[in-house]
Motif scaffolding. Structure first.
Motif, PDB file in Angstrom:
ATOM      1  N   PHE A 186       0.740  -1.230   0.202  1.00 15.06           N
ATOM      2  CA  PHE A 186       0.028   0.066   0.079  1.00 15.06           C
ATOM      3  C   PHE A 186       1.010   1.481   0.028  1.00 15.06           C
ATOM      4  N   ILE A 187       1.917   1.367   0.751  1.00 12.72           N
ATOM      5  CA  ILE A 187       2.652   2.485   0.889  1.00 12.72           C
ATOM      6  C   ILE A 187       3.340   2.652  -0.550  1.00 12.72           C
ATOM      7  N   ASP A 188       3.907   1.760  -1.268  1.00 13.24           N
ATOM      8  CA  ASP A 188       4.387   1.721  -2.588  1.00 13.24           C
ATOM      9  C   ASP A 188       3.615   2.203  -3.460  1.00 13.24           C
ATOM     10  N   PHE A 189       2.241   1.783  -3.134  1.00 12.28           N
ATOM     11  CA  PHE A 189       1.038   2.265  -4.220  1.00 12.28           C
ATOM     12  C   PHE A 189       0.898   3.670  -3.985  1.00 12.28           C
ATOM     13  N   VAL A 190       0.654   4.227  -2.930  1.00 15.59           N
ATOM     14  CA  VAL A 190       0.585   5.475  -2.674  1.00 15.59           C
ATOM     15  C   VAL A 190       1.748   6.416  -3.276  1.00 15.59           C
ATOM     16  N   ILE A 191       3.027   6.114  -3.121  1.00 15.37           N
ATOM     17  CA  ILE A 191       3.829   6.834  -3.862  1.00 15.37           C
ATOM     18  C   ILE A 191       3.912   6.543  -5.067  1.00 15.37           C
ATOM     19  N   ARG A 192       3.917   5.623  -5.836  1.00 14.41           N
ATOM     20  CA  ARG A 192       3.653   5.438  -7.346  1.00 14.41           C
ATOM     21  C   ARG A 192       2.573   6.370  -7.797  1.00 14.41           C
ATOM     22  N   SER A 193       1.256   6.140  -7.221  1.00 15.04           N
ATOM     23  CA  SER A 193       0.316   6.695  -7.702  1.00 15.04           C
ATOM     24  C   SER A 193       0.221   8.406  -7.744  1.00 15.04           C
ATOM     25  N   ALA A 194       0.926   8.731  -6.615  1.00 16.95           N
ATOM     26  CA  ALA A 194       1.026  10.330  -6.405  1.00 16.95           C
ATOM     27  C   ALA A 194       2.211  10.735  -7.481  1.00 16.95           C
ATOM     28  N   ALA A 195       3.197  10.029  -7.587  1.00 17.37           N
ATOM     29  CA  ALA A 195       4.038  10.445  -8.682  1.00 17.37           C
ATOM     30  C   ALA A 195       3.813  10.428  -9.968  1.00 17.37           C
ATOM     31  N   ALA A 196       3.032   9.298 -10.479  1.00 13.69           N
ATOM     32  CA  ALA A 196       2.261   9.068 -11.622  1.00 13.69           C
ATOM     33  C   ALA A 196       1.417  10.257 -12.127  1.00 13.69           C
TER      34      ALA A 196
END
Length: 100
Positions: free
Chosen positions: A35-45
């Motif tokens: 989940f943490i990685d998902f938030v980081i990747r999604s925000a960056a994308a």
């Protein structure tokens, strides 16, 4: 969640001042390993800062396992978003847990 971030990003790019994006979060989502990685990747994308985000979790869900919730929410908070406790006062939590 990703579609909400994409829409919010479009509003910002269009010159609107949408404030912060507030999203409901279940403890099941938060407890997923990625989940943490998902938030980081999604925000960056979406070209968003995590400080543009607010994650809301209900008091009832957080209090199902308060110690685990505190750890998970602190990990999420370390990324920069705000954390909101929804429906506070409807369950059995104490102000000491809210403070933590």
């Amino acid at each position: 969640m990703l579609s909400a971030m994409q829409e919010f990003s479009e509003w910002k790019k269009a010159g609107l001042m949408p404030g912060k994006l507030s999203m409901n979060l279940s403890m099941l989502q938060l407890e997923k390993d990625d989940f943490i990685d998902f938030v980081i990747r999604s925000a960056a994308a979406c070209e968003l800062s995590t400080s543009d985000l607010i994650f809301e979790v209900t008091e009832t869900q957080a209090m199902l396992n308060p110690e685990r919730s505190i750890i998970a929410l602190n990990a999420l908070k370390s990324l920069g978003p705000d954390i909101a406790i929804d429906d506070f006062g409807t369950g059995f939590s104490s102000l000491s847990y809210l403070k933590r």
